[in-house]
Design a protein around this motif. Sequence first.
Motif, PDB file in Angstrom:
ATOM      1  N   ILE A 215      -8.648  -9.287  -8.659  1.00 24.27           N
ATOM      2  CA  ILE A 215      -7.896  -8.919  -7.399  1.00 24.27           C
ATOM      3  C   ILE A 215      -6.963  -7.668  -7.026  1.00 24.27           C
ATOM      4  N   ASN A 216      -7.263  -6.880  -5.956  1.00 20.71           N
ATOM      5  CA  ASN A 216      -6.794  -5.667  -5.824  1.00 20.71           C
ATOM      6  C   ASN A 216      -5.488  -5.580  -5.375  1.00 20.71           C
ATOM      7  N   HIS A 217      -4.450  -4.620  -5.541  1.00 21.10           N
ATOM      8  CA  HIS A 217      -3.424  -4.607  -4.611  1.00 21.10           C
ATOM      9  C   HIS A 217      -2.230  -5.644  -4.340  1.00 21.10           C
ATOM     10  N   LEU A 218      -2.415  -6.985  -5.180  1.00 19.75           N
ATOM     11  CA  LEU A 218      -1.462  -7.941  -4.697  1.00 19.75           C
ATOM     12  C   LEU A 218      -1.863  -8.618  -3.484  1.00 19.75           C
ATOM     13  N   CYS A 219      -3.062  -8.378  -3.081  1.00 23.25           N
ATOM     14  CA  CYS A 219      -3.839  -8.881  -1.605  1.00 23.25           C
ATOM     15  C   CYS A 219      -3.217  -8.050  -0.576  1.00 23.25           C
ATOM     16  N   LYS A 220      -2.459  -7.069  -0.733  1.00 22.07           N
ATOM     17  CA  LYS A 220      -1.937  -6.200   0.521  1.00 22.07           C
ATOM     18  C   LYS A 220      -0.766  -6.859   1.185  1.00 22.07           C
ATOM     19  N   PRO A 221       0.210  -7.461   0.723  1.00 24.84           N
ATOM     20  CA  PRO A 221       1.319  -8.107   1.523  1.00 24.84           C
ATOM     21  C   PRO A 221       2.032  -7.172   2.462  1.00 24.84           C
ATOM     22  N   GLY A 255      -1.680  -0.555  -5.670  1.00 24.87           N
ATOM     23  CA  GLY A 255      -1.457  -0.406  -3.964  1.00 24.87           C
ATOM     24  C   GLY A 255      -0.436  -0.723  -3.313  1.00 24.87           C
ATOM     25  N   CYS A 256       0.886  -0.726  -3.830  1.00 26.06           N
ATOM     26  CA  CYS A 256       1.899  -1.121  -3.289  1.00 26.06           C
ATOM     27  C   CYS A 256       2.415  -0.048  -1.945  1.00 26.06           C
ATOM     28  N   PHE A 257       2.395   1.053  -2.475  1.00 24.78           N
ATOM     29  CA  PHE A 257       2.878   1.912  -1.510  1.00 24.78           C
ATOM     30  C   PHE A 257       2.302   2.059  -0.342  1.00 24.78           C
ATOM     31  N   SER A 258       1.003   1.642  -0.061  1.00 25.39           N
ATOM     32  CA  SER A 258       0.585   1.705   1.312  1.00 25.39           C
ATOM     33  C   SER A 258       0.843   0.695   2.101  1.00 25.39           C
ATOM     34  N   GLU A 259       1.485  -0.352   1.476  1.00 29.49           N
ATOM     35  CA  GLU A 259       1.928  -1.493   2.497  1.00 29.49           C
ATOM     36  C   GLU A 259       3.436  -1.335   2.787  1.00 29.49           C
ATOM     37  N   MET A 260       4.200  -0.254   2.220  1.00 24.41           N
ATOM     38  CA  MET A 260       5.818  -0.131   2.725  1.00 24.41           C
ATOM     39  C   MET A 260       5.976   0.559   3.790  1.00 24.41           C
ATOM     40  N   PRO A 261       7.137   0.356   4.319  1.00 23.47           N
ATOM     41  CA  PRO A 261       7.532   1.315   5.563  1.00 23.47           C
ATOM     42  C   PRO A 261       7.855   2.357   5.202  1.00 23.47           C
ATOM     43  N   ALA A 262       7.688   3.585   5.949  1.00 24.19           N
ATOM     44  CA  ALA A 262       7.992   5.100   5.542  1.00 24.19           C
ATOM     45  C   ALA A 262       9.149   5.350   4.753  1.00 24.19           C
ATOM     46  N   TRP A 298      -4.748   5.765  -7.118  1.00 18.73           N
ATOM     47  CA  TRP A 298      -4.749   6.951  -6.585  1.00 18.73           C
ATOM     48  C   TRP A 298      -5.839   7.650  -5.969  1.00 18.73           C
ATOM     49  N   PRO A 299      -6.217   8.375  -5.237  1.00 19.13           N
ATOM     50  CA  PRO A 299      -5.000   9.094  -4.332  1.00 19.13           C
ATOM     51  C   PRO A 299      -4.467   8.586  -3.038  1.00 19.13           C
ATOM     52  N   VAL A 300      -4.973   7.406  -2.937  1.00 22.19           N
ATOM     53  CA  VAL A 300      -4.463   6.668  -1.613  1.00 22.19           C
ATOM     54  C   VAL A 300      -3.032   6.399  -1.742  1.00 22.19           C
ATOM     55  N   CYS A 301      -2.424   6.200  -2.863  1.00 23.33           N
ATOM     56  CA  CYS A 301      -1.109   6.284  -3.062  1.00 23.33           C
ATOM     57  C   CYS A 301      -0.102   7.256  -2.694  1.00 23.33           C
ATOM     58  N   THR A 302      -0.815   8.412  -2.654  1.00 30.08           N
ATOM     59  CA  THR A 302      -0.205   9.761  -2.450  1.00 30.08           C
ATOM     60  C   THR A 302       0.396   9.844  -0.773  1.00 30.08           C
ATOM     61  N   ILE A 303      -0.119   9.069   0.022  1.00 30.09           N
ATOM     62  CA  ILE A 303      -0.101   9.299   1.563  1.00 30.09           C
ATOM     63  C   ILE A 303       1.499   8.913   1.834  1.00 30.09           C
ATOM     64  N   GLY A 304       2.241   9.699   2.039  1.00 27.96           N
ATOM     65  CA  GLY A 304       3.596   9.710   2.461  1.00 27.96           C
ATOM     66  C   GLY A 304       4.430   9.361   1.276  1.00 27.96           C
ATOM     67  N   TRP A 312       5.156   5.091  -9.258  1.00 27.99           N
ATOM     68  CA  TRP A 312       4.805   3.904  -9.456  1.00 27.99           C
ATOM     69  C   TRP A 312       4.747   3.571 -10.995  1.00 27.99           C
ATOM     70  N   ARG A 313       4.532   4.433 -11.959  1.00 22.12           N
ATOM     71  CA  ARG A 313       4.932   4.125 -13.118  1.00 22.12           C
ATOM     72  C   ARG A 313       6.386   3.834 -13.544  1.00 22.12           C
ATOM     73  N   GLN A 314       7.194   4.433 -12.859  1.00 27.47           N
ATOM     74  CA  GLN A 314       8.495   4.311 -13.226  1.00 27.47           C
ATOM     75  C   GLN A 314       8.956   2.651 -12.490  1.00 27.47           C
ATOM     76  N   VAL A 315       8.275   2.384 -11.226  1.00 31.59           N
ATOM     77  CA  VAL A 315       8.619   0.920 -10.842  1.00 31.59           C
ATOM     78  C   VAL A 315       8.245  -0.037 -11.851  1.00 31.59           C
ATOM     79  N   VAL A 316       6.883   0.207 -12.374  1.00 35.92           N
ATOM     80  CA  VAL A 316       6.479  -1.010 -13.220  1.00 35.92           C
ATOM     81  C   VAL A 316       7.168  -0.925 -14.485  1.00 35.92           C
ATOM     82  N   GLU A 317       7.607   0.280 -14.949  1.00 34.63           N
ATOM     83  CA  GLU A 317       8.314   0.271 -16.103  1.00 34.63           C
ATOM     84  C   GLU A 317       9.641  -0.421 -15.866  1.00 34.63           C
TER      85      GLU A 317
END
Length: 348
Positions: A215-221, A255-262, A298-304, A312-317
Amino acid sequence: MADQPAYPIIDSHIHLFPSSELDTLAWNKPEGPLYKQHSLAEYASATGGPKNLEGFIFLETDRKHDLETGLKDGSGWEMPLMEVEWLKRIALGTPKEGEGHSEDDKKLCLAIVPWAPLPSGAEGMQRYVKEAAKHAGEAFKKVKGFRYLVQDKPKGVMLQDGFIEGLKWMGQKGFVFDLGIDQHNGGKWQLEEAYEMIEKAHEGVSEDNKVTVVINHLCKPDLSVYNQNDPAFVAWRTAMFKLSKCSKTFMKLSGCFSEMPASLKQAPVLEIFAALQPYLVVILATFGSFRIMFGSDWPVCTIGVDDAWKKWRQVVEKFCYLASLSEEDQIMIWSGTAIKAYGIKELM
């Protein structure tokens, strides 16, 4: 936070495309932020080239296709098969000039997950995979699964007889299915339908022949929701518990950056982690570290997002550290789960 050990990393979810094939992507428009080459030279720059990066798993990039003409005369499969040939050049280290990768980069390509016409059923899948094998040549051994993106499809597609039949065929042949759904933009029905799809695909099938679902990206919540009593969060949490009960099912921490507010995208790592913590707690409680894998998108995660891969690596760490995960658990999240789920024998 104490320095984290440098465990081997497999990035379980990246996309790559050369500048010469941008117009074959169904979603990539000239005015879009990703309308330029994203190959391994750009990926290396984004990651900083950490020595513990073992490699990546490539995911199909939603190239233009037509299911009906694909079955009729193969022309509807032209662009997805062009992508297979692109990955062949990466996997075998035979780049064309200007494509942004070298012979040395081939060792990083650990697995390939191309597009496939799942709604076409077992017969359609068999015909397509035969064509994909021709186009991939020696690189086909790296094809570990397939994806047909359902996040933008109407209700019922995942439950069609042909779709379920295609999944069962994949399970018999040992291929993994990458599941991309989107609660945030698509609605909670996608969560419910995904669970029913897996149940139907596994029904009456021996454990060995059940299709593995990643399953990709936590199902994009919707990651602007911080209230754990919010109906959207409750629906997502309920779905995670249900999906995790399905055998041979894994989750990508991606895939979490895509679902976050700016505003959150630009926040410090600790603030991002704090906002994600309710979601990460649920994922750890449901799937456990042996069924969670690191992925960047990547590279979708780079938008904004500045320095998105590193961030993201630091968040997971921080997640691994603050959850007090054992060395074994952390190794699984960073690389072991991906090796297990995709059957990457070269690293077993």
